[in-house]
Design a protein around this motif. Structure first.
Motif, PDB file in Angstrom:
ATOM      1  N   GLY A 184       0.808  -1.219   0.000  1.00  0.00           N
ATOM      2  CA  GLY A 184       0.000   0.000   0.000  1.00  0.00           C
ATOM      3  C   GLY A 184       0.837   1.263   0.000  1.00  0.00           C
ATOM      4  N   ASP A 216      -5.981   3.067  -2.769  1.00  0.00           N
ATOM      5  CA  ASP A 216      -5.795   4.466  -3.117  1.00  0.00           C
ATOM      6  C   ASP A 216      -6.094   4.664  -4.603  1.00  0.00           C
ATOM      7  N   GLY A 250      -1.550   6.947   1.080  1.00  0.00           N
ATOM      8  CA  GLY A 250      -2.050   5.983   0.103  1.00  0.00           C
ATOM      9  C   GLY A 250      -2.671   4.784   0.743  1.00  0.00           C
ATOM     10  N   GLY A 251      -2.169   3.618   0.418  1.00  0.00           N
ATOM     11  CA  GLY A 251      -2.766   2.382   0.876  1.00  0.00           C
ATOM     12  C   GLY A 251      -3.177   1.556  -0.309  1.00  0.00           C
ATOM     13  N   LEU A 252      -3.713   0.382  -0.021  1.00  0.00           N
ATOM     14  CA  LEU A 252      -4.045  -0.560  -1.082  1.00  0.00           C
ATOM     15  C   LEU A 252      -5.129  -0.021  -2.001  1.00  0.00           C
ATOM     16  N   TYR A 277       4.786   8.180  -5.754  1.00  0.00           N
ATOM     17  CA  TYR A 277       3.866   9.186  -6.298  1.00  0.00           C
ATOM     18  C   TYR A 277       4.540  10.079  -7.300  1.00  0.00           C
TER      19      TYR A 277
END
Lengths: 241, 153
Positions: free
Chosen positions: A16, B16, B12-14, A20
């Motif tokens: 996760g 996102d 974020g994360g899974l 970016y």
């Protein structure tokens, strides 16, 4: 999110976390694009090499590509039907090739050796954005296929065979992309996680059978995704009598 | 404007979901067009051309085979008729020769009978002539004997 932070810290795996990219005020998952460009580039090079010198008696790579083409045609023809499968074969084939190359590329190439400042490279299909994008494309395709082939009569499908089916058929339009995207995402992510955890815990031999299982799953998922996409399109263009 | 932020915040994360989704969709659509012109069209052309070629050849071969079968049947009937014709000719010739043989045989028999009859008649006439002569000689001889006996007395 508690769930995410738990996953993030589990077995020192990066889950996760994303690399970016900020373009203007939109944010992208860079690692997904990096791996997909590398893999698609390899795929395109492979295909260009195979189709460079097409002959009537196929040799080498052309043989393989023709086998692949035949495989995709059979898939599209059995699911969509003789009448319109030609229009949809490139789309179904692209879905199959994209998912297959992404899954196998994610499983076969030791991306972990390339260090990123944040997140890590992996199968593009292990990112929810990719799978939702694919699933939505499938949804748009089957709507377009149904409407362009049958016009407004497409909506007869919703009350076929009885109007009682209407709510279920409408519900299906939401569950189809949901199940498509989450099936692919879950399978590929789970495979990467299992391999990652096993490599972390027992770095010798033990992960190898799991890796093979992962390759198997990856191929099967690509086939399932393409088959279901073709099936949905076939369902939309099918004539009810 | 391309300000890549490689060191972005680790949020974020899974699940996102962000602009990756539409861009990836565009990328897949573009890939569809690229693969269509690079892979599906050219390979499809080659494969379908070959399939057409093969099926055309099969149809042609089937046509030729049926033609051959027709010709074969034709020849067979011709052969059959020729055979019956030949049989007929042979039997006719046999009859003819049989007839000729019989005629010749009859002719020869008749001729033989005629010459036999002629020979028999000749033999008969000669026999009677000879018998006449013999009886005459016998008469002469007996007269001579009688004369001599009478003269001696």
């Amino acid at each position: 999110m508690f769930f995410n932070s738990l996953l993030t810290n589990f077995a020192a795996l990066e889950v996760g976390q994303h690399l970016y990219w900020q373009i203007g005020n939109i944010r992208l998952h860079g690692q997904v694009f990096l791996t997909s460009w590398i893999l698609l580039g390899a795929l395109l090079v492979f295909i260009s090499l195979g189709t460079k010198k097409m002959e009537n008696d196929p040799k080498g790579l052309q043989n393989l590509l023709e086998f692949l083409w035949d495989y995709i045609r059979d898939l599209a023809r059995t699911q969509i039907g003789e009448k319109v499968y030609r229009d949809w074969m490139p789309f179904i084939g692209t879905l199959f090739l994209f998912v297959f190359v992404s899954n196998w590329g994610g499983a076969l190439i030791p991306w972990r050796l390339i260090k990123l400042p944040s997140g890590e490279l992996g199968a593009p299909t292990a990112d929810i954005n990719t799978t939702i994008a694919l699933a939505l494309l499938v949804s748009l395709s089957y709507f377009y296929a149904g409407l362009s082939n049958k016009g407004w009569r497409y909506f007869e499908y919703y009350v076929h065979p009885t109007p009682i089916m209407l709510p279920f058929k409408i519900l299906e339009d939401f569950t189809k992309p949901l199940s498509l995207s989450f099936r692919l995402f879950g399978n590929i992510l789970a495979d990467e996680l299992v391999v990652g955890v096993l490599v972390f815990l027992v770095p010798l031999i033990l992960p190898i059978p799991v890796m093979f299982l992962g390759l198997f799953t990856s191929a099967i998922q690509a086939l399932i995704f393409a088959t279901l996409a073709a099936y949905y399109i076939g369902e939309a263009v099918e004539e009810h009598h | 404007m391309l300000a890549f932020n490689f060191f972005g915040a680790t949020e974020g994360g899974l699940f996102d979901i962000n602009a990756t989704l539409p861009l990836m969709a565009i990328q897949v659509v573009a890939l569809t067009y690229i693969l269509n012109s690079l892979f599906f069209k050219p390979v499809g052309n080659v494969v379908e051309k070959r399939e057409k070629f093969v099926s055309n050849n099969i149809i042609e071969a089937k046509n030729k085979l049926s033609e051959v079968k027709k010709l074969e049947a034709d020849l067979l009937t011709q052969l059959q008729s020729a055979r019956t014709e030949a049989q007929k000719i042979v039997s006719e010739a046999e009859n003819e020769s049989d007839k000729l043989y019989k005629e010749a045989l009859e002719l020869a028999n008749n001729e033989a009978n005629a010459s036999k009859e002629k020979a028999r008649l000749e033999i008969e006439s000669q026999t009677s002539a000879a018998r006449d002569q013999l009886s005459k000689q016998a008469d002469d001889l007996s007269e001579l004997i009688v004369n001599r006996l009478i003269l001696e007395k």
